[in-house]
Scaffold this motif. Structure first.
Motif, mmCIF file in Angstrom:
data_model
loop_
_atom_site.group_PDB
_atom_site.id
_atom_site.type_symbol
_atom_site.label_atom_id
_atom_site.label_comp_id
_atom_site.label_asym_id
_atom_site.label_seq_id
_atom_site.Cartn_x
_atom_site.Cartn_y
_atom_site.Cartn_z
ATOM 1 N N ALA A 18 0.831 -1.151 -0.005
ATOM 2 C CA ALA A 18 0.065 -0.001 -0.188
ATOM 3 C C ALA A 18 0.898 1.499 0.020
ATOM 4 N N GLY A 19 2.093 1.094 0.679
ATOM 5 C CA GLY A 19 2.963 2.343 0.701
ATOM 6 C C GLY A 19 2.580 3.404 1.500
ATOM 7 N N ILE A 20 2.079 4.561 1.240
ATOM 8 C CA ILE A 20 1.698 5.525 1.983
ATOM 9 C C ILE A 20 0.294 6.063 1.793
ATOM 10 N N THR A 21 -0.665 6.034 2.703
ATOM 11 C CA THR A 21 -1.731 6.544 2.321
ATOM 12 C C THR A 21 -2.305 7.666 3.376
ATOM 13 N N GLN A 22 -3.176 8.437 2.780
ATOM 14 C CA GLN A 22 -3.908 9.482 3.547
ATOM 15 C C GLN A 22 -5.147 9.519 3.500
ATOM 16 N N SER A 23 -6.000 9.806 4.697
ATOM 17 C CA SER A 23 -7.377 9.966 4.509
ATOM 18 C C SER A 23 -7.818 11.003 5.465
ATOM 19 N N PRO A 24 -8.970 11.808 5.419
ATOM 20 C CA PRO A 24 -9.694 11.521 4.183
ATOM 21 C C PRO A 24 -8.946 12.272 3.028
ATOM 22 N N ARG A 25 -9.411 11.944 1.667
ATOM 23 C CA ARG A 25 -8.761 12.733 0.252
ATOM 24 C C ARG A 25 -9.368 14.188 0.326
ATOM 25 N N TYR A 26 -10.595 14.212 0.707
ATOM 26 C CA TYR A 26 -11.020 15.611 0.473
ATOM 27 C C TYR A 26 -11.989 15.742 2.126
ATOM 28 N N LYS A 27 -12.072 17.104 2.384
ATOM 29 C CA LYS A 27 -12.500 17.376 3.523
ATOM 30 C C LYS A 27 -13.138 18.920 3.615
ATOM 31 N N ILE A 28 -14.138 19.036 3.842
ATOM 32 C CA ILE A 28 -14.843 20.405 4.071
ATOM 33 C C ILE A 28 -14.949 20.508 5.468
ATOM 34 N N THR A 29 -14.590 21.423 5.800
ATOM 35 C CA THR A 29 -14.927 21.703 7.477
ATOM 36 C C THR A 29 -15.332 23.262 7.690
ATOM 37 N N GLU A 30 -15.826 23.367 8.696
ATOM 38 C CA GLU A 30 -16.077 24.924 9.298
ATOM 39 C C GLU A 30 -15.046 25.453 10.045
ATOM 40 N N THR A 31 -15.157 26.934 10.002
ATOM 41 C CA THR A 31 -13.994 27.363 11.400
ATOM 42 C C THR A 31 -14.409 27.229 12.596
ATOM 43 N N TYR B 168 18.108 10.541 1.819
ATOM 44 C CA TYR B 168 16.819 10.662 2.372
ATOM 45 C C TYR B 168 15.706 10.985 1.490
ATOM 46 N N GLU B 169 15.593 10.359 0.380
ATOM 47 C CA GLU B 169 14.531 10.429 -0.495
ATOM 48 C C GLU B 169 13.183 10.338 0.398
ATOM 49 N N GLN B 170 12.241 11.329 0.138
ATOM 50 C CA GLN B 170 10.894 11.207 0.557
ATOM 51 C C GLN B 170 9.952 10.526 -0.265
ATOM 52 N N TYR B 171 8.937 9.896 0.218
ATOM 53 C CA TYR B 171 7.965 9.360 -0.396
ATOM 54 C C TYR B 171 6.589 9.905 0.022
ATOM 55 N N PHE B 172 5.965 10.468 -0.780
ATOM 56 C CA PHE B 172 4.759 11.382 -0.551
ATOM 57 C C PHE B 172 3.247 10.526 -0.761
ATOM 58 N N GLY B 173 2.182 10.793 0.210
ATOM 59 C CA GLY B 173 1.020 10.227 0.145
ATOM 60 C C GLY B 173 0.297 11.103 -0.849
ATOM 61 N N PRO B 174 -1.079 10.663 -1.289
ATOM 62 C CA PRO B 174 -1.628 11.389 -2.449
ATOM 63 C C PRO B 174 -2.300 12.569 -1.996
ATOM 64 N N GLY B 175 -2.268 13.055 -0.857
ATOM 65 C CA GLY B 175 -2.570 14.327 -0.365
ATOM 66 C C GLY B 175 -4.114 14.313 0.272
ATOM 67 N N PRO C 110 4.183 14.902 -5.098
ATOM 68 C CA PRO C 110 5.504 15.036 -5.653
ATOM 69 C C PRO C 110 5.981 13.454 -5.640
ATOM 70 N N VAL C 111 7.009 13.442 -6.440
ATOM 71 C CA VAL C 111 7.609 12.331 -6.682
ATOM 72 C C VAL C 111 9.164 12.548 -7.000
ATOM 73 N N PHE C 112 10.198 11.674 -6.113
ATOM 74 C CA PHE C 112 11.582 12.025 -6.292
ATOM 75 C C PHE C 112 12.031 11.777 -7.690
ATOM 76 N N LEU C 113 12.869 12.419 -8.013
ATOM 77 C CA LEU C 113 13.511 12.160 -9.366
ATOM 78 C C LEU C 113 15.109 11.918 -9.166
ATOM 79 N N ILE C 114 15.622 12.615 -8.296
ATOM 80 C CA ILE C 114 17.065 12.517 -7.982
ATOM 81 C C ILE C 114 17.676 13.264 -7.053
ATOM 82 N N GLN C 115 19.010 12.750 -6.446
ATOM 83 C CA GLN C 115 19.389 13.449 -5.380
ATOM 84 C C GLN C 115 21.033 13.667 -5.947
#
Lengths: 114, 114
Positions: free
Chosen positions: A2-15, A101-108, B43-48
């Motif tokens: 699965a790698g790295i996952t984020q939830s929720p993908r979309y969120k609307i909230t009030e102040t 130290y390559e970083q792997y990002f979730g989908p946001g 973001p996806v890593f390209l190179i270091q």
């Protein structure tokens, strides 16, 4: 893998509401990060963690809280959401003990505060 | 604190033209990484790059790290529509304990017109 996952993908909230964004990684990476992305500002670091129970502030930590009780999870909480926290939030992870130290990002998570 | 400036913020090119984005740090870097973010993606890593004066190539992409390890560039030869996206540089501060923490530039948004 699965790698790295984020939830929720979309969120609307009030102040003023509290909202928690979840991040989960399956690689057992020691390092985890939270960024926010806004046009013209690139990716700005909110908080990071070097290991379970070790967290530290990044560039823009105000209004946010993190915890890391387990290596694989790194939730980000907005204690009392404000419109200025409308943004896209990315979680990332990276290995420890290596020179790369390559970083792997979730989908946001796209968060809108109304 | 450490700052990483990236220019230009936007670049529009015709397919087949070359493209370059530049990155400058206010402090000496241990290494610099480059990431690509497709529209709507993460973001996806390209190179270091690690060594002073280092040059690396990936097909049509050429990455350079300055002699003083404070600046870097990404050059794309003969752009294609698949190159569209935002390109980020990210620097890791030299010395100290940075926990793999990166400081990202603002990004260059590349548009390629067919």
């Amino acid at each position: 893998d699965a790698g790295i996952t984020q939830s929720p993908r979309y969120k609307i909230t009030e102040t003023g509401r509290q909202v928690t964004l979840m991040c989960h990684q399956t690689w057992s990476h020691s390092y985890m990060f939270w960024y926010r992305q806004d046009l013209g500002h690139g990716l700005r670091l909110i908080y990071y963690s070097a290991a379970a129970d070790i967290t530290d502030k990044g560039e823009v930590p105000d209004g946010y809280v993190v915890s890391r009780s387990k290596t694989e999870n790194f939730p980000l909480t907005l204690e009392s959401a404000t419109r200025s926290q409308t943004s896209v939030y990315f979680c990332a992870s990276s290995e420890s003990g290596t020179s790369n130290y390559e970083q792997y990002f979730g989908p946001g998570t796209r968060l809108t505060v109304t | 604190g450490q700052q990483v400036m990236q220019i230009p913020q936007y670049q529009h090119v015709q397919e087949g033209e070359d493209f370059t984005t530049y990155c400058n740090s206010s402090t000496t870097l241990s290494n610099i990484q480059w990431y690509k973010q497709r529209p709507g993606g993460h973001p996806v890593f390209l190179i270091q790059l690690v060594k002073s004066g280092e040059v690396k190539k990936q097909k049509r992409l050429t990455f350079q790290f300055g002699e003083a390890k404070k600046n870097s560039s990404l050059h794309i030869t003969a752009t294609q529509t698949t190159d569209v996206g935002t390109y980020f540089c990210a620097g890791q501060l030299a010395g100290g304990t940075s926990y793999g923490k990166l400081t990202f530039g603002q990004g260059t948004i590349l548009t390629v017109h067919p």
